[in-house]
Design an enzyme around this catalytic site. Structure first.
Site, short mmCIF file in Angstrom:
data_model
loop_
_atom_site.label_atom_id
_atom_site.label_comp_id
_atom_site.label_asym_id
_atom_site.label_seq_id
_atom_site.Cartn_x
_atom_site.Cartn_y
_atom_site.Cartn_z
N HIS A 37 24.26 21.26 50.98
CA HIS A 37 24.63 20.68 49.67
C HIS A 37 25.89 21.33 49.11
O HIS A 37 26.03 21.50 47.89
CB HIS A 37 23.47 20.78 48.67
CG HIS A 37 22.26 20.02 49.09
ND1 HIS A 37 22.09 18.68 48.84
CD2 HIS A 37 21.17 20.42 49.78
CE1 HIS A 37 20.94 18.28 49.35
NE2 HIS A 37 20.36 19.31 49.94
N ASN A 68 16.16 14.69 46.42
CA ASN A 68 17.14 13.95 47.22
C ASN A 68 17.11 12.48 46.84
O ASN A 68 16.26 12.06 46.03
CB ASN A 68 16.80 14.08 48.72
CG ASN A 68 17.29 15.39 49.33
OD1 ASN A 68 18.29 15.96 48.89
ND2 ASN A 68 16.59 15.87 50.33
#
Ligand code: NDP
Length: 478
Positions: free
Chosen positions: A54, A127
């Site tokens: 990320h 997510n």
């Protein structure tokens, strides 16, 4: 207009910021040139370690508004009454690429929200997919290694991913989403978010409910076709970040409808699959979505590094009324996030403005690198005490959770159905979507060995025979 005076970082007025001090007109430069040395030294330290996963992300501030009373499930203050508003910061990201990577890569998107509640920070770190590749945190570093660069060549190589996936059928459900149209979302505004894990809510009577969080985009789902995504990767690698920033700048504030699925604690034992398995969803037919509120993003950060790079989400930030579950992946993440932040940002990362609770913070923790607040001044730092230091509130203890079983390393493959739910999703696709997923898989799997291709065809056939047939044809034509 009067300009501020330029100084060094120590506030010393700066006489020269354009020409270094040298011995003679042609040099060499002198080490006594404070501004030169400070500027170069600070510049060398501008980067902090990027997140291993990320790394590339964008974020914005906003608010969460309660639209439906769920106090029968949770006593968390954020849900206290309909109409209640709570400030938040959300960060969206790609997973595998580095900080300079393209936003339009086929990759899940991170969907992390920091709620500044009256009872401290609640971080929901999810997510854009309701499931994940793995169900055991022990597998996470191996899996991520396959997404990253080849140790020999330094290049990304899809053959490494497919080799790993062909030996790890628990990945099938996530692969079905990743290679479908939703694997290439058109920016961050047009995708759903999911807490993905099973979490718990508990009410004032100390009754526990297992829950899943869903954030449904109010903008509608919109995806990119592979050719568009590839083109954008070259022409505008920051496409999704630009789209989010501009929409907010133009006061076209994106919204998500926040919903939950709820399972009473005792009912979870009757599931015919493990309700804490992150590779599974809870079918909507059996556990319908219940409205909770609306998330709106309405303010751009002013400084990318201070706010987006330094924001630190940690799934174990859960105020009273919200709790974890035995989900093994969640348990792994409860450790890993705080650990990553202490490494990246230092032990006082929770005091950085974007991470700081807006409700009162009183701990007996002290000192550590970069303690830039008052470190509690003269207040003493131990408990128990009778100097009137802060005290715990036992009323806020989470209800006890009964756990049984022998300590062991249980094989989560045993008796686990990795295919049915992935197949259920495939059977929802239109004919065009079915064609495209077969093409998308073939385009990526095509460079793998015949053996890996055969193993993957076998897995996809078990999800749905029709997908196996389409994939075989695509690979033969490839
Ligand atoms: P439902 O028909 O009630 O729900 C299907 C879900 O699939 C909807 O949430 C829909 O999202 C979503 N969906 C539709 N197309 C796609 C796509 N191309 N990629 C990803 N998601 C898509 O069925 P079930 O609840 O029984 O679930 C069937 C399958 O749907 C599951 O196996 C799972 O793969 C998938 N799914 C299920 C979710 C759940 O929590 N139950 C959540 C998301 C996906 P939307 O309403 O946003 O269009």
């Amino acid at each position: 207009m009067k300009k501020d005076r330029l100084t060094t970082a120590s506030g010393i007025p700066d006489a020269q910021n354009q020409h270094s001090q040298t011995a003679g007109e042609r040099g060499p430069v002198l080490i006594q040139d404070l501004q030169l040395i400070e500027k170069l030294a600070h510049f060398n330290r501008e980067r902090i370690p990027e997140r291993v996963v990320h790394a590339k992300g964008f974020g914005a501030y906003g608010k969460f508004t309660v639209t439906n009373d769920i106090t029968k499930y949770s006593c968390a203050k954020i849900f206290e009454n309909v109409g209640k508003e709570t400030e938040l910061f959300a960060r969206f990201s790609t997973v595998a690429g580095e900080k300079g990577y393209a936003d339009t890569d086929r990759d899940p998107r991170g969907f992390a929200v920091k709620f500044y509640t009256d009872d401290g920070i609640w971080d929901l770190v999810g997510n854009n997919t309701p499931v994940f590749f793995e169900r055991d945190p022990l597998k996470f570093p191996d899996f991520i290694h396959t997404q990253k660069r080849d140790p020999e060549t330094g290049r990304k190589d899809p053959r490494r991913m497919w080799h790993y996936w062909s030996l790890s059928p628990e990945n099938m459900h996530q692969l079905m989403i990743l290679f479908s149209d939703r694997g290439l979302p058109d920016g961050f505004r047009h995708m759903n978010g999911y807490g993905s894990h099973t979490f718990s809510l508990w009410n004032k009577d100390k009754e526990r409910f297992w829950v899943k969080f869903h954030f449904k985009t109010d903008q509608g789902i919109k995806n990119l076709m592979p050719e568009e995504a590839e083109k954008l990767a070259g022409t505008n690698p920051d496409y999704a970040g630009e789209d989010l920033f501009k929409a907010i700048e133009q006061e076209n504030f994106p919204k998500w409808n926040v919903k939950i699925q709820v399972v009473p604690e005792e009912e979870a034992e009757q599931f015919d699959f493990n309700p804490f398995d992150l590779t599974k969803v809870w079918p909507h037919g059996k556990y319908p979505l219940i409205d909770v509120g609306v998330m709106e993003l309405n303010r751009n950060p002013e400084n990318y590094f201070a706010e987006v790079e330094q924001v630190a989400f940690s799934p174990n930030n859960m105020p009273p009324g919200i709790g974890a579950s035995p989900d093994k992946m969640l348990q792994g993440r409860l450790f890993a996030y705080g650990d990553a932040h202490r490494y990246r940002l230092g032990s006082n990362y929770q005091s950085l403005p974007v991470n700081k609770s807006k409700s009162e913070v009183n701990t007996y923790q002290r000192d550590g690198k970069m303690r830039f607040d008052g470190n509690y001044g003269s207040m003493d730092n131990y408990e128990p005490n009778d100097f009137n230091g802060p005290t715990e509130n036992n009323d806020l203890t989470e209800p006890p959770l009964k756990i049984s079983g022998n300590v062991d390393h249980y094989n989560s493959h045993k008796g686990n159905d990795d295919y049915s739910q992935a197949g259920d999703l495939y059977r929802l696709f239109t004919e065009d979507q079915k064609d495209r997923i077969a093409q998308n898989i073939a385009a990526s799997l095509g460079s793998s060995s015949k053996e890996v291709q055969q193993r993957m065809i076998g897995h996809f056939e078990k999800c749905d025979q029709d997908l196996g047939t389409r994939l075989t044809k695509e690979l033969n034509d490839h």
